[in-house]
Design a protein around this motif. Sequence first.
Motif, PDB file in Angstrom:
ATOM      1  N   ILE A  14      -6.981   8.653  -1.178  1.00 16.15           N
ATOM      2  CA  ILE A  14      -5.759   7.621   0.310  1.00 16.15           C
ATOM      3  C   ILE A  14      -5.908   8.091   1.155  1.00 16.15           C
ATOM      4  O   ILE A  14      -5.808   8.965   1.747  1.00 16.15           O
ATOM      5  CB  ILE A  14      -4.622   8.281  -0.759  1.00 16.15           C
ATOM      6  N   THR A  15      -6.819   7.548   2.017  1.00 15.70           N
ATOM      7  CA  THR A  15      -6.200   7.438   3.733  1.00 15.70           C
ATOM      8  C   THR A  15      -5.080   7.167   3.864  1.00 15.70           C
ATOM      9  O   THR A  15      -3.991   6.150   3.650  1.00 15.70           O
ATOM     10  CB  THR A  15      -7.286   5.970   4.226  1.00 15.70           C
ATOM     11  N   VAL A  16      -4.648   8.401   5.277  1.00 12.76           N
ATOM     12  CA  VAL A  16      -3.449   8.498   5.234  1.00 12.76           C
ATOM     13  C   VAL A  16      -3.571   7.959   7.000  1.00 12.76           C
ATOM     14  O   VAL A  16      -4.333   8.101   7.991  1.00 12.76           O
ATOM     15  CB  VAL A  16      -3.028   9.661   5.736  1.00 12.76           C
ATOM     16  N   ALA A  17      -2.692   6.749   7.265  1.00 15.21           N
ATOM     17  CA  ALA A  17      -2.997   6.336   8.099  1.00 15.21           C
ATOM     18  C   ALA A  17      -2.284   7.125   9.793  1.00 15.21           C
ATOM     19  O   ALA A  17      -1.527   7.442   9.459  1.00 15.21           O
ATOM     20  CB  ALA A  17      -1.801   4.565   8.085  1.00 15.21           C
ATOM     21  N   LYS A  18      -2.869   6.426  11.073  1.00 15.15           N
ATOM     22  CA  LYS A  18      -1.779   7.391  11.984  1.00 15.15           C
ATOM     23  C   LYS A  18      -1.080   7.171  12.737  1.00 15.15           C
ATOM     24  O   LYS A  18      -0.557   8.594  12.269  1.00 15.15           O
ATOM     25  CB  LYS A  18      -2.790   6.911  13.073  1.00 15.15           C
ATOM     26  N   SER A  19       0.037   6.715  11.834  1.00 19.40           N
ATOM     27  CA  SER A  19       1.437   6.108  12.380  1.00 19.40           C
ATOM     28  C   SER A  19       2.251   7.290  10.877  1.00 19.40           C
ATOM     29  O   SER A  19       2.899   7.233  11.523  1.00 19.40           O
ATOM     30  CB  SER A  19       1.840   4.621  12.385  1.00 19.40           C
ATOM     31  N   ARG A  38       5.857   8.294   2.136  1.00 19.62           N
ATOM     32  CA  ARG A  38       5.125   7.199   2.861  1.00 19.62           C
ATOM     33  C   ARG A  38       3.848   6.977   3.634  1.00 19.62           C
ATOM     34  O   ARG A  38       4.200   7.911   4.258  1.00 19.62           O
ATOM     35  CB  ARG A  38       5.581   6.034   2.849  1.00 19.62           C
ATOM     36  N   VAL A  39       2.499   7.177   2.958  1.00 19.52           N
ATOM     37  CA  VAL A  39       1.363   7.759   3.889  1.00 19.52           C
ATOM     38  C   VAL A  39       0.157   6.661   4.257  1.00 19.52           C
ATOM     39  O   VAL A  39      -0.547   6.390   5.682  1.00 19.52           O
ATOM     40  CB  VAL A  39       0.589   8.600   3.373  1.00 19.52           C
ATOM     41  N   HIS A  40       1.016   4.778   4.416  1.00 13.44           N
ATOM     42  CA  HIS A  40      -0.328   4.154   4.317  1.00 13.44           C
ATOM     43  C   HIS A  40       1.234   3.248   3.892  1.00 13.44           C
ATOM     44  O   HIS A  40       1.877   2.554   2.962  1.00 13.44           O
ATOM     45  CB  HIS A  40      -1.141   4.387   3.570  1.00 13.44           C
ATOM     46  N   ASN A  41       0.516   2.084   4.915  1.00 17.19           N
ATOM     47  CA  ASN A  41       0.715   0.594   4.558  1.00 17.19           C
ATOM     48  C   ASN A  41       1.679   0.044   3.123  1.00 17.19           C
ATOM     49  O   ASN A  41       2.195  -0.195   2.273  1.00 17.19           O
ATOM     50  CB  ASN A  41       0.851  -0.905   5.479  1.00 17.19           C
ATOM     51  N   SER A  42       0.275   0.487   1.947  1.00 19.19           N
ATOM     52  CA  SER A  42       0.012   0.210   1.079  1.00 19.19           C
ATOM     53  C   SER A  42       0.336   1.664  -0.052  1.00 19.19           C
ATOM     54  O   SER A  42       0.384   0.847  -1.402  1.00 19.19           O
ATOM     55  CB  SER A  42      -1.153  -0.281   0.799  1.00 19.19           C
ATOM     56  N   TYR A  43       0.718   2.614   0.145  1.00 18.10           N
ATOM     57  CA  TYR A  43       0.942   3.736  -0.535  1.00 18.10           C
ATOM     58  C   TYR A  43       2.198   4.512  -0.174  1.00 18.10           C
ATOM     59  O   TYR A  43       2.063   5.401   0.662  1.00 18.10           O
ATOM     60  CB  TYR A  43      -0.174   4.206  -0.306  1.00 18.10           C
ATOM     61  N   ILE A  44       2.966   5.314  -1.380  1.00 15.65           N
ATOM     62  CA  ILE A  44       3.881   6.395  -1.167  1.00 15.65           C
ATOM     63  C   ILE A  44       3.105   7.386  -2.398  1.00 15.65           C
ATOM     64  O   ILE A  44       2.600   6.875  -2.856  1.00 15.65           O
ATOM     65  CB  ILE A  44       4.740   5.749  -2.309  1.00 15.65           C
ATOM     66  N   ILE A  45       2.754   9.067  -1.729  1.00 17.65           N
ATOM     67  CA  ILE A  45       2.649   9.870  -2.734  1.00 17.65           C
ATOM     68  C   ILE A  45       3.533  10.642  -2.881  1.00 17.65           C
ATOM     69  O   ILE A  45       4.364  11.064  -2.055  1.00 17.65           O
ATOM     70  CB  ILE A  45       1.235  10.285  -1.696  1.00 17.65           C
ATOM     71  N   ASN A  46       3.131  11.004  -4.057  1.00 19.24           N
ATOM     72  CA  ASN A  46       4.572  12.832  -4.578  1.00 19.24           C
ATOM     73  C   ASN A  46       3.716  13.349  -4.491  1.00 19.24           C
ATOM     74  O   ASN A  46       3.011  14.199  -4.177  1.00 19.24           O
ATOM     75  CB  ASN A  46       4.260  12.321  -6.218  1.00 19.24           C
TER      76      ASN A  46
END
Length: 108
Positions: A89-94, A62-70
């Motif tokens: 895709i933007t990666v969230a700071k957390s 998971r790289v964002h509240n709305s995205y999971i990436i392979n």
Amino acid sequence: MENRTFAFIKTDKKLIKIFLKDISIIRGLGNYVEVHTIDNKRYIYYKTLKDLIESLPDEFMRVHNSYIINLMNIESFEDNHLICGDLKITVAKSYKECLQTALGKMML
């Protein structure tokens, strides 16, 4: 089922077989998810990202509240953005530090 290479998802009243290696990103849409594959197909089905991430293998992150990436299908990572095919895709700071650690393990 530990070393499975595919999964079935229910979409449009049928079960579709998807190979995990072919999934590039998974986008959350509330109680639904949209699965994008490397051959530009998209499937929407009923499941939350939170429930889904628990059943995916380690190469998914998971790289964002709305995205999971392979991780296997990332083309590049620069300035908090991942490129996976045609998608940026933007990666969230957390999630950034965890992603950098995972990518660091894959470096030559």
